[in-house]
Design a protein around this motif. Structure first.
Motif, mmCIF file in Angstrom:
data_model
loop_
_atom_site.group_PDB
_atom_site.id
_atom_site.type_symbol
_atom_site.label_atom_id
_atom_site.label_comp_id
_atom_site.label_asym_id
_atom_site.label_seq_id
_atom_site.Cartn_x
_atom_site.Cartn_y
_atom_site.Cartn_z
ATOM 1 N N GLU A 302 1.133 -1.092 0.072
ATOM 2 C CA GLU A 302 -0.250 -0.037 0.126
ATOM 3 C C GLU A 302 0.921 1.399 0.218
ATOM 4 O O GLU A 302 0.483 2.297 -0.013
ATOM 5 C CB GLU A 302 -0.847 -0.121 0.805
ATOM 6 N N GLU A 329 2.073 -7.270 9.756
ATOM 7 C CA GLU A 329 0.710 -6.900 10.032
ATOM 8 C C GLU A 329 0.303 -6.452 11.221
ATOM 9 O O GLU A 329 -0.504 -8.090 10.866
ATOM 10 C CB GLU A 329 -0.382 -6.224 8.653
ATOM 11 N N HIS A 346 -0.594 -10.179 6.091
ATOM 12 C CA HIS A 346 -1.200 -10.073 5.258
ATOM 13 C C HIS A 346 -1.900 -10.281 4.084
ATOM 14 O O HIS A 346 -2.565 -11.468 4.358
ATOM 15 C CB HIS A 346 -0.326 -8.987 5.003
ATOM 16 N N HIS A 444 0.106 0.092 11.509
ATOM 17 C CA HIS A 444 -0.378 -1.717 11.255
ATOM 18 C C HIS A 444 0.848 -2.391 10.501
ATOM 19 O O HIS A 444 0.772 -3.454 10.843
ATOM 20 C CB HIS A 444 -1.261 -1.344 10.561
ATOM 21 N N HIS A 445 1.876 -1.755 10.349
ATOM 22 C CA HIS A 445 2.743 -2.694 8.839
ATOM 23 C C HIS A 445 4.028 -2.324 9.941
ATOM 24 O O HIS A 445 4.197 -1.153 10.463
ATOM 25 C CB HIS A 445 3.154 -1.653 7.672
HETATM 26 MN MN MN Z 1 -1.430 -3.222 4.721
#
Ligand code: MN
Length: 492
Positions: A302, A329, A346, A444-445
């Protein structure tokens, strides 16, 4: 990136002319013995190169300038066997651009009680010589690592090894290039950041390339390469006969080969993609990204370039260690009060370097992105100590956040979960660990590591000159909230 022995650290011993030739000869002899012993230690990952003893401001300045220019030198290990008046070091230290570790050691381990005389005292002065050196580094506000103990002690080697590994990761970032296919996932905040500031602070650049250029590279992959990769998949993973003969698997291999070719031609050390911009690419890269990560490329989904760069650096730092490092993640929680857990995963892109069994090559639909079903590797990850690390852009600074965790074996089978996954418990406990992470603004990553410790990342943050927030066994929320507030003042 199979061996860090292509890199070196320079072992630099300081002294002065006051002591006379015989003492200086002994200092040089001892320095060589210490450097040889470090080279012989199985823990030390790089070559230790012993440099001539420096005795004047000119020698110091010249040597440290040479270190700046030496392309395989990842840092300086400095030791003051005798007293080296530290005003002599100011010019050199001002010019030094590489990380420095101050080894506060002494040639003899024990005091020779019955023989000790003033000659011995004049030679073995690091107890005060290293204090003089430490003062000037503190006075100049220079970041460094200080390691204290006898040079034959394996614990000293461990402290050195952690720093040397961090220095290799740091060295790898200098001049590194990361490519961003497409931009950021729309509206997402934490994966954004100041790429100009990152290049100034970290030394790597992030630039975009049209996803159409990647699509063209994928379209140009020769049929022979596709067949070679299919054979490799077949050897390396379990797979159903239906998938083995499906056109989708051929599409997946073509994506892998095209990505690899693009990265090799551009000299890139990692990349990001986004499921919102895949024009001309039939599947979101799944197995391709998993396998490229296993080869050492950094990756962030992303558009997350900060995590892509961090994954790459951590893979370099961990070279040769058992276990792996992966893009990760925090996906979903198990809030059972008797056994709280985080499930990390993920959509597809988890590195098989953390797999604890032979990955299964599978194809399943992907609910978002509107592309063809992507091929991916599905596996569980091994139990044991691990950590999650995340770099966030706080606007006025970068923050490296680390949470030590312990991974656990799956407590149930997950027959319908079509992605690689890890289960872990954050330290100091689920509620405190997650609360602390959220207060600190952690993404979150992350990069999930089975083989690096918070010491590696603390050393790395010192080299980068950025804030490190550690969530470990000792974390108390009240103290952590104050640390975050006080850091606001420090970094203002
Ligand atoms: Mn992600």
């Amino acid at each position: 990136m199979n061996d860090l022995k292509t890199f070196e650290a320079w072992f630099v011993t300081g002294s002065q002319h006051l002591y006379g030739e015989e003492t200086l000869r002994q200092v040089a002899e001892h320095a060589l013995i210490v450097a040889d012993a470090l080279n012989d230690s199985p823990l030390i990952p790089v070559r230790i190169v012993c440099k001539p003893v420096v005795k004047t401001p000119e020698e110091i300045h010249r040597l440290l300038q040479e270190a700046n220019a030496a392309k395989d030198c990842v840092g300086i290990i400095a030791w003051m066997h005798t007293f080296s008046p530290a005003k002599m070091w100011i010019g050199g230290l001002k010019a030094l651009q590489k990380p420095l570790l101050h080894l506060h050691t002494q040639f003899n381990r024990d005091i020779p009680w019955s023989d000790i005389d003033m000659d011995f005292m004049n030679l073995n002065q690091s107890a005060h010589g290293d204090r003089e050196f430490g003062f000037i580094m503190s006075r100049m506000r220079l970041n460094r690592k200080v390691v204290t103990g006898h040079w034959q002690d394996p614990q000293v080697h461990e402290r050195l090894a952690a720093w040397l590994r961090a220095a290799c990761g740091w060295h790898d970032w200098q001049g590194a290039k990361f490519v961003r296919f497409g931009d950021n996932m729309r509206q997402v905040a934490v994966t954004e950041g100041d790429k100009v500031e990152a290049e100034i602070k970290f030394g790597y650049s992030v630039n975009t390339h049209g996803v159409g250029d990647l699509a063209a590279e994928i379209a140009a992959v020769p049929a022979s390469t596709v067949e070679e990769l299919i054979a490799d998949y077949h050897r390396s993973y379990t797979m159903t006969p239906a998938l083995f003969t499906s056109p989708a698997l051929r599409d997946a291999t073509r994506i892998e080969a095209g990505l690899r070719s693009f990265l090799q031609k551009g000299g890139y050390k990692g990349y990001t993609d986004t499921f919102e911009d895949l024009h001309g690419i039939v599947q979101l890269p799944g197995i391709a990204t998993q396998r490229l990560m296993a080869e050492g490329y950094g990756f962030g989904a992303e558009g997350d370039w900060k995590t892509a760069a961090l994954v790459r650096a951590m893979k370099v730092m961990a070279t040769g260690l058992k276990g792996g490092n992966s893009f990760m993640e925090d996906y979903t929680y198990h809030f059972d009060p008797n056994n709280p857990l985080v499930l990390g995963s993920h959509m597809l892109e988890i590195c098989p370097s953390i797999a604890d069994d032979t990955p299964s090559c599978e194809i399943h639909p992907l609910g978002i992105g509107g592309k063809a079903d992507p091929v991916r590797l599905v596996f569980n990850s091994a139990a044991g100590p691990a950590l999650n690390a995340s770099i966030v852009d706080m606007g006025n600074r970068f923050r490296l956040l680390v949470n030590e965790v312990v991974a656990v074996s799956p407590i149930h089978s997950l027959p319908k979960l079509p992605v690689a996954r890890v289960l872990w418990k954050p330290y100091p406990d689920m509620a405190t660990g997650c609360t602390a992470w959220i207060y600190a603004g952690g993404a979150h990553h992350t990069c999930y590591s089975q083989n690096l410790t918070s010491e590696h990342l603390e050393d790395f943050a010192e080299m980068a000159g950025i804030e490190l927030v550690l969530i470990d066994r000792n974390t108390k929320l009240h103290a952590l909230k104050n640390e975050l507030r006080w850091s606001e003042a420090y970094y203002r």
